[in-house]
Design an enzyme around this catalytic site. Sequence first.
Site, mmCIF file in Angstrom:
data_model
loop_
_atom_site.group_PDB
_atom_site.id
_atom_site.type_symbol
_atom_site.label_atom_id
_atom_site.label_comp_id
_atom_site.label_asym_id
_atom_site.label_seq_id
_atom_site.Cartn_x
_atom_site.Cartn_y
_atom_site.Cartn_z
ATOM 1 C CG HIS A 1 164.816 -11.478 45.577
ATOM 2 N ND1 HIS A 1 164.262 -11.057 46.758
ATOM 3 C CD2 HIS A 1 164.205 -12.647 45.255
ATOM 4 C CE1 HIS A 1 163.337 -11.941 47.129
ATOM 5 N NE2 HIS A 1 163.290 -12.907 46.246
ATOM 6 C CB CYS B 1 166.096 -5.600 45.727
ATOM 7 S SG CYS B 1 165.044 -7.068 45.886
ATOM 8 C CE1 TYR C 1 156.564 -9.071 54.047
ATOM 9 C CE2 TYR C 1 158.294 -7.726 55.011
ATOM 10 C CZ TYR C 1 157.375 -8.749 55.122
ATOM 11 O OH TYR C 1 157.285 -9.449 56.298
ATOM 12 C CB CYS D 1 163.672 -7.196 53.543
ATOM 13 S SG CYS D 1 162.360 -6.687 52.427
ATOM 14 C CG ASP E 1 163.770 -11.019 52.423
ATOM 15 O OD1 ASP E 1 163.783 -9.821 52.130
ATOM 16 O OD2 ASP E 1 163.523 -11.902 51.582
ATOM 17 C CB SER E 2 159.311 -10.323 51.755
ATOM 18 O OG SER E 2 160.304 -10.326 50.745
ATOM 19 C CD GLU F 1 160.982 -15.499 45.299
ATOM 20 O OE1 GLU F 1 160.163 -16.385 45.557
ATOM 21 O OE2 GLU F 1 161.706 -14.961 46.165
HETATM 22 N N1 DGL Z 1 163.881 -9.024 49.249
HETATM 23 C C1 DGL Z 1 163.011 -7.881 49.066
HETATM 24 C C2 DGL Z 1 163.809 -6.583 49.136
HETATM 25 O O1 DGL Z 1 164.974 -6.587 49.438
HETATM 26 C C3 DGL Z 1 162.305 -7.943 47.732
HETATM 27 C C4 DGL Z 1 161.186 -8.897 47.628
HETATM 28 C C5 DGL Z 1 159.840 -8.311 48.003
HETATM 29 O O2 DGL Z 1 159.278 -7.520 47.245
HETATM 30 O O3 DGL Z 1 159.363 -8.680 49.065
HETATM 31 O O4 DGL Z 1 163.294 -5.550 48.881
#
Ligand code: DGL
Length: 268
Positions: free
Chosen positions: A189, A187, A45, A76, A13-14, A155
């Site tokens: 998060h 996402c 990302y 991600c 993941d990012s 975050e």
């Molecule tokens: N965890 C990333 C996703 O699922 C979001 C965070 C990012 O923008 O890198 O898209």
Amino acid sequence: MLLSGGTSIGLFDSGLGGLTVLRELHRACPGQRYAYLGDNARFPYGTKSADTIVRYSRECAGFLLKQEVGLIVVACNTASSIAIAALEAELSVPVIGTVVPAVREALAATRSGVVGVLGTNATVASGVYEAALREREAGVKVTSQACPLFVPLVEAGMLDGEIVEKVAELYLAPLKAQGVDTVILGCTHYPLLIGPIRRFLGDGVAVVECSKAIARDVQDLLGLPGAPAQGRGATQYFVTDEVGQFNKLAGLFLGGQHVEAVRIESLL
Ligand code: DGL
């Protein structure tokens, strides 16, 4: 299925978001070994171009292959939406992303055929969720909403309270107005904001977490029994930037588990 080419499951993941996927994998497949890569040096990302996201994803996958993983989970949504086809075409091990499992669950859940998708700017701009939903169910009506403030709130450890409720309202009100009965959290998060999201949407709307959907797919792929087992598999954590903040916030994503990540100098 026995993993070929390696014995552990690699996830990337990012940064921290993919830990929600890992948490579900720990529950669904506790006996496995895992290698988790958080590319926090290049986070986020979700605001990057498609070319850049594909390049980053290739590098993350390449690093995991060097850890001898036998399966790669793209934990991600941004990377899954944009880079999954390239990864599937190029990698010698199976690749599981977020989109297909989440779409399957959303179509199973919807009664009205009106589905909402929440994601980063890049995920929503890719149109991948709409395409995947319509490919499987031509009549489905899809409303997508980019939620760029959700990731920074998570975050910052802001998972509840007045500001979060207001931001949730801002993003979810248009979906509610469209009459969605199912919403995909596109996402990794967003499961941390499940409380405010559910409160705004109300009981009549099903919320699909891709982390849970992926875990079921991995369980099926490995041929593991359906019942969640107790305990956790051994997991290595790698990051591309500083470990302090990652370790601190990782506990939040993993339900309190202590993490000691290793910083790597280069993915190449
Ligand atoms: N965890 C990333 C996703 O699922 C979001 C965070 C990012 O923008 O890198 O898209």
